[in-house]
Design a protein around this motif. Structure first.
Motif, PDB file in Angstrom:
ATOM      1  N   GLY A 129     -11.102   4.278   7.156  1.00 59.77           N
ATOM      2  CA  GLY A 129     -10.176   3.226   7.709  1.00 59.77           C
ATOM      3  C   GLY A 129      -8.824   3.561   7.331  1.00 59.77           C
ATOM      4  N   ASP A 130      -7.949   2.432   7.291  1.00 62.84           N
ATOM      5  CA  ASP A 130      -6.643   2.676   7.119  1.00 62.84           C
ATOM      6  C   ASP A 130      -6.182   2.011   5.808  1.00 62.84           C
ATOM      7  N   ASP A 131      -7.129   1.465   4.981  1.00 63.19           N
ATOM      8  CA  ASP A 131      -6.696   0.725   3.880  1.00 63.19           C
ATOM      9  C   ASP A 131      -7.038   1.191   2.461  1.00 63.19           C
ATOM     10  N   TRP A 132      -7.063   2.549   2.577  1.00 59.79           N
ATOM     11  CA  TRP A 132      -7.540   3.131   1.186  1.00 59.79           C
ATOM     12  C   TRP A 132      -6.464   3.784   0.378  1.00 59.79           C
ATOM     13  N   ASP A 133      -5.124   3.225   0.693  1.00 66.58           N
ATOM     14  CA  ASP A 133      -4.011   3.746  -0.383  1.00 66.58           C
ATOM     15  C   ASP A 133      -4.030   5.155  -0.425  1.00 66.58           C
ATOM     16  N   LYS A 134      -3.943   5.763   0.555  1.00 65.12           N
ATOM     17  CA  LYS A 134      -4.116   7.520   0.386  1.00 65.12           C
ATOM     18  C   LYS A 134      -2.877   7.870  -0.413  1.00 65.12           C
ATOM     19  N   GLU A 135      -1.587   7.147  -0.148  1.00 62.02           N
ATOM     20  CA  GLU A 135      -0.306   7.664  -1.073  1.00 62.02           C
ATOM     21  C   GLU A 135      -0.445   7.505  -2.492  1.00 62.02           C
TER      22      GLU A 135
END
Length: 423
Positions: A129-135
């Motif tokens: 998904g989009d909420d895994w804090d890649k940064e």
């Protein structure tokens, strides 16, 4: 088990695995959609990351991960099962081929590439998904869990290996603990002084993997083992220079005579027989446990560039899991900031998350290791990387025994890698 025999066994297992995977093709592609009412049991295979005395605390860390996950998915049970480090690759592959493996398990980059290439891992790029804090993850950590542009796991830990010097020996040989070697030449000058006083210069555990013996020197020399475009480079000029340096250390008595095949030089370091031990955060923990305080941490060395080895530990999802999306969500929970802080502070690894590295702000030794992690390479990320390890060890041993020159040993290693690539 010999590698040829294991290879034959693995091919048979893959045939079984492929048949099982094909029967569940739609689920393998996307996993099951999950919400807070989803009911399932997820099994996670872990390893003994700490010594026996800290086992209860390790269990508590993982139990807390499960409890945190259960707040989001109250009908999901998470079971942690510990398997030994020894023969873990065979155990995992055998279990997956029999469709009896875990939903999540631990890997390091060179094994990840091997398993991904063999089709036993689920790419989780889309499942996260989009909420895994890649940064919040260091880019090097993301690179270490990526193969052929797909993310196969999320990193929990990073490691860095470097030198730890005995301060009493440094004082005896007139060296400054605040001005430690940074280059091969500077180290060899110090090594000669240590040898003249009856000490070995550094540990060298020749039966260990090339990650801890040969590869750091190859990278420091400016070389590569396998290039990004798949070319074998270990026997070029820079690679041969690494073999030559190890040979020099052995022939000149800078490393112990049993360096050819030993797995343990920690004890002679603690006993004051070796100037420097090659170690990681786990070594620091072991020194503290023994009450040994006469050490100082030095930087990785350089010839052309400063470099060392340091693995990246990740959790991955196999293609056999019946709950892939749920397993990917568990991987996110197990590698979040809180989990990363708790695990790494206990096990003395370096968090893969930037926001978690503050756990070592009050620990000068681990803060130093955190500083050096920027020079750490997670290994050779290629499907044959683990397979060729025994051959590399054998060629290093032949060189140190004097039956092969450094160039002959490097050429033999290159040939072995090329042969594995051709299979």
């Amino acid at each position: 088990m010999g590698w040829k025999k294991f290879g034959m066994m693995f091919l048979a297992l893959i045939l079984i695995f492929t048949m099982a995977a094909c029967s569940d093709e739609s689920e393998s592609a996307s996993g099951k959609k999950v919400d807070k009412n989803t009911s399932a049991t997820l099994t996670v295979w872990i390893h003994p990351y700490v010594n026996q005395e800290l086992k209860d605390k390790q269990n508590e860390v993982f139990d807390n991960m499960a409890a945190s996950f259960k707040k989001k998915y109250p009908n999901v049970k998470v079971k942690f099962e510990e398997i030994p480090w020894a023969n873990r690759e065979q155990k995992i592959l055998t279990a997956l081929a029999a469709n009896q493996g875990p939903d999540v398990f631990y890997l390091i980059p060179d094994i990840m590439a091997q398993f991904a290439d063999q089709g036993v891992l689920t790419p989780i790029t889309d499942l996260l998904g989009d909420d895994w804090d890649k940064e919040d993850f260091e880019q090097s950590s993301i690179d270490a869990v990526t193969y052929k542009d797909e993310i196969y796991g999320l990193p929990l830990l990073r490691e860095v290996q470097t030198y730890m010097y005995n301060t009493k020996i440094l004082e005896e040989i007139g060296a400054d603990p605040n001005d430690l070697p940074e280059t091969w030449e500077e180290f060899d000058q110090l090594a000669q002084k240590a040898k003249d006083k009856g000490y070995f210069a550094r540990s060298f555990e020749g039966a260990n993997t090339a990650n801890a013996t040969l590869y750091p020197l190859v990278w420091q020399s400016g070389g590569e083992v396998i290039s990004k475009d798949g070319k074998v480079k270990i026997n070029n000029k820079d690679g041969v220079e690494a073999f030559e340096r190890i040979n020099k250390w052995y022939k000149e008595g800078f490393i112990p005579k049993d360096s050819i095949n030993t797995l343990e030089h920690f004890t002679p370091f603690v006993e004051g027989k070796i100037l420097a031990v090659w170690g990681s955060g786990g070594t620091i923990a072991a020194l503290r446990e023994k009450g040994f305080n006469d050490y100082v941490i030095g930087p990785p060395l350089k010839q052309e560039k400063m470099a060392t080895f340091g693995t990246t530990g990740m959790f991955v999802v196999p293609t056999t899991s019946k709950n892939k999306e749920l397993a990917a969500q568990l991987v996110k929970e197990m590698t979040n900031k809180e989990s990363s802080e708790a695990f790494n502070e206990l096990a003395k690894f370096i968090p893969a998350r930037k926001s978690a590295t503050s756990i070592y702000d009050g620990d000068k030794d681990m803060a130093k290791m955190t500083e050096y992690v920027q020079y750490a390479n997670p290994g050779v990320i290629h499907p044959v990387a683990r397979v060729v390890m025994p051959k590399i060890q054998a060629e290093l041993q032949a060189m140190m025994e004097g039956t092969k020159s450094p160039k002959e040993a490097a050429d033999a290693v290159a040939k072995a890698i090329e042969e594995e690539m051709g299979k």
